[in-house]
Design an enzyme around this catalytic site. Sequence first.
Site, PDB file in Angstrom:
ATOM      1  N   LYS A 139       0.817  -1.205   0.000  1.00 19.90           N
ATOM      2  CA  LYS A 139       0.000   0.000   0.000  1.00 19.90           C
ATOM      3  C   LYS A 139       0.863   1.274   0.000  1.00 19.90           C
ATOM      4  O   LYS A 139       0.427   2.320  -0.446  1.00 19.90           O
ATOM      5  CB  LYS A 139      -0.923   0.020   1.218  1.00 19.90           C
ATOM      6  CG  LYS A 139      -1.813  -1.216   1.406  1.00 19.90           C
ATOM      7  CD  LYS A 139      -3.072  -1.147   0.609  1.00 19.90           C
ATOM      8  CE  LYS A 139      -4.156  -2.140   0.998  1.00 19.90           C
ATOM      9  NZ  LYS A 139      -3.798  -3.545   1.212  1.00 19.90           N
TER      10      LYS A 139
HETATM   11  C1  LIG Z   1      -4.480  -4.702   0.830  1.00 18.09           C
HETATM   12  C2  LIG Z   1      -3.731  -5.960   0.856  1.00 18.09           C
HETATM   13  C3  LIG Z   1      -4.057  -7.025  -0.015  1.00 18.09           C
HETATM   14  C4  LIG Z   1      -5.215  -6.941  -0.967  1.00 18.09           C
HETATM   15  O1  LIG Z   1      -5.027  -5.953  -1.963  1.00 18.09           O
HETATM   16  P1  LIG Z   1      -6.275  -5.416  -2.810  1.00 18.09           P
HETATM   17  O2  LIG Z   1      -5.730  -4.331  -3.654  1.00 18.09           O
HETATM   18  O3  LIG Z   1      -7.263  -4.917  -1.799  1.00 18.09           O
HETATM   19  O4  LIG Z   1      -6.806  -6.552  -3.580  1.00 18.09           O
HETATM   20  C5  LIG Z   1      -3.254  -8.151   0.016  1.00 18.09           C
HETATM   21  N1  LIG Z   1      -2.218  -8.264   0.880  1.00 18.09           N
HETATM   22  C6  LIG Z   1      -1.899  -7.275   1.734  1.00 18.09           C
HETATM   23  C7  LIG Z   1      -0.752  -7.464   2.653  1.00 18.09           C
HETATM   24  C8  LIG Z   1      -2.626  -6.094   1.753  1.00 18.09           C
HETATM   25  O5  LIG Z   1      -2.299  -5.117   2.601  1.00 18.09           O
END
Ligand SMILES: *Cc1c(COP(=O)(O)O)cnc(C)c1O
Length: 461
Positions: free
Chosen positions: A112
């Site tokens: 993120k």
């Molecule tokens: C947010 C997240 C996901 C999922 O990603 P999306 O874009 O919501 O599909 C998977 N793994 C981790 C560690 C995350 O923080």
Amino acid sequence: MRYISTRGEAPDLSFEEAMLTGLARDGGLYVPEEVPALTEAQIAAMAGQSYEDVAYTVMRPFIGETFDDATFRRLIAEAYKGFGHAARAPLVQLAPNHFLLELFHGPTLAFKDFAMQLIGQMFQEALGRSGDRVTIVGATSGDTGSAAIEAFRGLENVDVFILYPHGRVSEVQRRQMTTPVEGNVHTLAVDGDFDDCQAAVKDMFNDFAFREEVKLAGVNSINWGRVLAQVVYYFTSAVSLGAPHRKVSFTVPTGNFGDIFAGYIAKRMGLPIDQLVVATNTNDILHRTLHTGAYTKEGVTQTISPSMDIQVSSNFERALFDAYGRDGKAVKDQMADLKAGGFKISQGAYQALKDTYDSGRASEDETKAAITGYREHHGELLCPHTAVGVHVAEAHLGATPMVTLATAHPAKFPAAVEAATGIHPPLPPRMADLYDLPERINRVGHDLAEIQDFIRTRTLS
Ligand SMILES: *Cc1c(COP(=O)(O)O)cnc(C)c1O
């Protein structure tokens, strides 16, 4: 470049407006009117370039007039300078034709950060120019919240409120959200699950009086700016493995469908992606949908990969919009049915989705076995989300190189990793004091009025 809503009834916007707004006023999500393609020569030229240079080439066509070239380059440089790895998103080889794309070298140890750090820079630049102040409200299953707080803490024109499901995020995730001391960042521990948090945020955006009152802005994964930033690492990794001269496949641990949708955009831009594999945990609504054509909500179950414990996958709406030939009315009708529990995708749209995405699911036991097995046989400590990914990827390995996205650092989920391997994954030294800092925890009920009051009293003086 203009942005249109997936439900066809909101005004079209510039990149800046779409980024600052988040959710469209008709409840839809903004998507670019068209996806610009890069030439094979442009993609080939990325070989050996820095992450920042590739980021500039990939994102520039989407930005329009919002930032001039030099400013945009500066924002990219600022966004990624705090990452703990010179490559930003390094590739690690797991097996002859299977690679791990490490997306956890940012400040909060999850992918993120790639989007949020850039969004923080872009918001600051745009708001600094206009003098406006906004209130960012977001729901998190753990990683978005910490990434947003890290990106916005101390910035002048922004207040940040993050809703997370009380007791359902890991201790590291919680501490990353509750220990920053800056007065412009707040976390709310909501009695409920992630979908409740996400629904509260959507309701706040649909309360237009409140939206105006506090100048609401969203940075959840529905924000187009976030999806865009995630397109970049599909290019950097594929090019290292021989694109555009060679196809590459990706497996993506998926919850809200933002990261995998970014892969789809990369493919539309001309990156030769073979398979795009959606990997889910036991909250497998996306896997079931891709196998049955019916999107049917069930209850959320808690897993050791909590950032994927989701039933209502917001960004899937963007995929549906394209699958329906960009028919906003069709998407609007399906989303109305979703409130009542689910919908059946039309034959044509279902075929389009199946042509674009493959999928798989990992049970809790399979996830744990992957963490154990990859430690023993490959020397890699995987976070549980990444373990879901490699488990699913194994069923899709073939002649094309497969890249599995490692979405978080194992130290972000120490309990699950230790249970599967006996090893307590240490935090990188730069954040080793996390367990010693005092926390600020605000418990709230799953109650819209209470949450709105909390926000009002901390933004309006
Ligand atoms: C947010 C997240 C996901 C999922 O990603 P999306 O874009 O919501 O599909 C998977 N793994 C981790 C560690 C995350 O923080």
